[in-house]
Design a protein around this motif. Structure first.
Motif: not given
Length: 825
Positions: A385-393, A413-417, A434-442, A461-465
């Motif tokens: 559980n690393l929610a709300d922890n400013e993860l990125g990359g 962790n909106p920095g996760l992409s 739970d990967f909500s409210d991040n920046s995953f795509e594809g 709330n990601n950018a999945l297509t």
């Protein structure tokens, strides 16, 4: 070279004949001082001796040809090669070598003529027995052109032999093959003649000039004059290598080999040196070697790169915090520690994590952080559980090695992409993701269909297509929570026709999302479902299969048409959010309004059909929803009256009926102590404001502007002390404002424009210290402004145009330092 030559002989390097001749004046001067002869005299004596030999009955050319027939083979031309060398090498060869070469050739030819036992083809009557080894010049034999008769040999008693000629121009007396050369030198050795062999001759440049004279030995001086320094390189004799049919001097071959070895060393040794952190002492510590080998087999990145997440994790694994581990005893633990270390370095654990716990400590991973890492009774990681922890990359592929993982929460962790790892589909034990409210795509990998134990899946709330999700999700038959809202999924079909739901024999259920009968939470909001296989504009009747559903959110998802009556089967439903769709304008089946069956949803607490144009009247059955707290029917195209049955909704907190075409009176039963917001704006409501408004002690927003309300504002409004906003613009209200309005101490906005209000503004308004906006234009208030308005220190806007006021503005209003807009006429 013979052993005599090696032990006792010596001499200077011997260049080829073609390098002698004109343009070497300084060298010839030096040799003239030594030998007492000039270049011209040497040439004449050599020619004279050659003629004397010819007149003696033995043609020097024949001797030369016969000798070559014995020592030369036809392989010479195949062994010729061209070697390019730097001009600086030629500068290091002194001019002295040219004279030595000529002297060596003279000695060699004299020896050929005198050694009858060796030559075998020279007439025995032309000379006696071969002279004893000694100074070749003392034998009185003929000379070759260009060499002085009295010129002394450089090494007394030593025979000089021409070296191999690799130029291919035929000017020098050389060999046609290395085999002939070896036979000739072996013959000298058998006769006991000490010798020194001249250097081989290599071409550098001006090859065309040299070949032009290959058949004209008499023009060698001319060639020498025409050829600039560097035409031929003369070096001390060195052995050669036979490489691809060509003779390569060992010196050059070794040099090239050294350069190649150096390049390989740079390519291999330097990167290896960079790994010193990871590989330090591993050769001395077998345990570390085993750990390093184990990690190498599982790493999904470059462990040799000390700056990569895998390289950093490898260095940590070989460090002091992991001294108690070994392979194979701790293989599973090593895999877990390495995976978590890679995750730490991949997502900014050193720089951005707000909470690191005891990550990367010497403690067991199960003790790193109770909030972040959970384990089972076998000390295997089952929760992360690393929610709300400013993860990125980007997430590392090594996550798949946490094979026992059941709960993975990396939400918010909106920095996760990057893309969603297909390896996640290998976590077959996973129950919640739970990967909500991040920046995953594809797109979503087909591997996700393998997560058969998954009960909770949120990618909100990601950018999945893509469209793949629509064939993957129906296979997750154990899902209870599905949230794909606020993504960029593509429509699945272009057709607007209704699609028959196909029965899937493999899974024993319809291959649509409404076959997931265990679903309790479904969020498909703000994605394009207008042409997907699930809806085709209309919500299919199979939605009634989701009898366990508590939340249905399909807001702004492009659905249309009528709402199926089967929605009434969802008796556990607590929230139904369908706002932002075109239920009244699109779809195959025209809308029939709000189904009366919705009155069966006894657990419903929140329902929104805002901005749907669903049309029709508000069914009275909604009055049965006694647990309803939030009903939003704004801008739904509704007609008819507000059912009195809505007055039974004692738990209602927010009631929004604005922007419709509702008519009739406001039901008095709507006002109760739990009501906080009542939106009735822009309808056709008539009658008066009920005095029961005083019962709504918790009411904060009373918005009834844009209707046809008549009569006065009831003084009971003063009891609704929680009011912060009152909007009654564009009605037909009359009489004066009640003095009790001064009790509304929380009031910050009053809109009374466009009514028929009269009388003086009550002085009690001076109590409204929080009032910021007072708009009362187009009324008929008294002629003067009350001085009490000067006490409204928070006031920012005051609008009193067309109110019939003729008096001046009170000086007390000078205290209104926040006032920015005043309209008064």
């Amino acid at each position: 070279m013979s052993s005599d030559a090696k032990n006792g002989g010596g001499g200077s390097p011997i260049p080829s004949d073609s390098d002698s001749g004109g343009g070497r004046g300084d060298v010839w001067d030096e040799e003239a001082n030594r030998g007492g002869a000039t270049p011209g005299e040497n040439d004449e004596k050599i020619i004279g001796e050659k003629e004397a030999n010819n007149s003696g009955g033995v043609d020097g050319a024949d001797i030369h040809a016969n000798m070559h027939n014995d020592i030369v083979t036809e392989e010479a031309n195949r062994n010729l090669m061209t070697m390019a060398v730097n001009a600086t090498i030629e500068e290091q060869i002194t001019q002295h070598a040219f004279n030595e070469s000529l002297r060596a050739q003279q000695d060699a030819y004299r020896s050929y003529q005198e050694q009858e036992d060796f030559v075998g083809r020279v007439d025995s009557g032309t000379g006696g027995s071969p002279p004893p080894p000694g100074d070749a010049t003392e034998s009185g034999l003929g000379q070759q052109p260009g060499v002085e008769e009295n010129q002394e040999a450089r090494v007394p008693g030593m025979m000089f032999i021409p070296g191999p000629d690799y130029t291919g121009n035929g000017i020098h007396t050389g060999y046609n093959s290395d085999q002939d050369r070896d036979e000739f030198l072996d013959g000298l050795a058998r006769l006991g003649i000490p010798f020194v062999e001249a250097d081989p001759v290599f071409p550098v440049e001006n090859a065309e000039s040299q070949h032009a004279h290959q058949d004209s030995p008499s023009l060698r001086n001319e060639i020498a004059e025409e050829s600039p320094p560097g035409d031929f390189v003369h070096a001390e004799h060195v052995p050669t290598f036979d490489i691809f049919g060509r003779k390569i001097p060992r010196m050059y071959a070794v040099t090239v080999a050294c350069l190649v070895a150096l390049i390989l060393a740079v390519a291999i040794v330097v990167p290896t040196t960079l790994l010193s952190t990871n590989n330090a002492n591993t050769e001395e510590d077998p345990r570390k070697v085993r750990i390093a080998n184990e990690i190498t087999t599982i790493a999904q990145g470059d462990v040799k790169n000390q700056y990569s997440p895998q390289g950093l994790a490898m260095a940590w694994m070989l460090g002091e915090n992991n001294t108690q581990m070994d392979v194979p005893r701790d293989s599973e633990l090593i895999k877990q520690r390495f995976t978590l270390a890679v995750l730490f370095y991949s997502t900014g654990g050193e720089s951005s994590w707000t909470e690191t716990g005891n990550f990367l400590s010497a403690d067991h991973v199960c003790e790193w952080s109770e909030q972040q890492v959970g384990c089972d009774d076998k000390d295997e990681v089952t929760e992360l559980n690393l929610a709300d922890n400013e993860l990125g990359g980007i997430l590392p592929r090594e996550l798949s090695y946490l094979s026992r993982l059941k709960h993975l929460n990396l939400a918010r962790n909106p920095g996760l992409s990057g893309t969603l790892l297909s390896e996640i589909g290998e976590l077959s034990s996973l129950e919640t993701l739970d990967f909500s409210d991040n920046s995953f795509e594809g797109t979503i990998s087909a591997n996700f269909a393998n997560l058969s134990n998954l009960t909770y899946l949120s990618l909100h709330n990601n950018a999945l297509t893509g469209t793949e999700w629509s064939t993957i999700v129906p296979r997750l038959q154990n899902l209870r929570h599905l949230d794909f809202g606020k993504n960029k999924f593509s429509p699945n079909y272009a057709s607007h026709d209704q699609i028959d739901l196909e029965y899937d024999t493999e899974y024993g259920a319809h291959r649509d999302i409404f076959g997931l009968t265990h679903l309790e939470y479904l969020d498909l909001s703000e994605i394009d479902l207008r042409t997907s296989q699930f809806f085709q504009f209309d919500i299919p009747p199979t939605i009634g299969n989701l009898v366990n559903l508590t939340v249905l959110n399909m807001a702004s998802s492009g659905i249309g048409g009528r709402l199926p009556t089967q929605l009434g089967n969802l008796i556990k439903l607590e929230e139904m959010l369908l706002s932002g769709n075109e239920l009244g304008r699109a779809g195959i089946n025209p809308s029939e309004g709000i189904p009366t069956e919705l009155g069966e949803l006894k657990e419903l607490k929140r329902m929104s059909l805002e901005s749907t144009d669903i049309g029709g009247e508000i069914p009275s059955t909604l009055g049965k929803l006694t647990k309803l707290e939030d009903l939003n029917l704004n801008f739904a195209g509704l007609t008819g009256q507000i059912p009195h049955e809505l007055g039974r909704l004692d738990d209602i907190v927010i009631l929004k009926l604005g922007g419709n075409s509702l008519n009739g009176p406001i039901p008095a039963g709507l006002f109760h102590d739990k009501l906080e917001e009542l939106w009735l704006i822009d309808n056709e409501l008539s009658g008066s404001i009920p005095a029961e408004i005083g019962n709504a002690t918790g009411l904060q927003y009373f918005l009834a502007g844009g209707n046809r309300l008549e009569g006065s504002i009831p003084p009971e409004i003063g009891n609704a002390t929680a009011l912060t906003a009152v909007s009654l613009y564009d009605n037909m209200l009359s009489s004066s404002l009640p003095d009790t309005i001064g009790n509304l101490l929380e009031l910050d906005s009053i809109e009374l424009d466009g009514n028929g209000l009269t009388g003086e503004l009550p002085s009690s308004m001076g109590n409204l210290e929080k009032l910021m906006y007072f708009h009362a234009a187009d009324n008929s208030f008294g002629s003067t402004l009350p001085t009490a308005l000067g006490m409204l220190t928070a006031l920012q806007e005051l609008g009193l145009t067309s109110c019939g006021m003729t008096g001046g503005i009170p000086t007390e209003m000078g205290n209104l330092v926040n006032l920015s807009c005043v309209t008064h006429a």
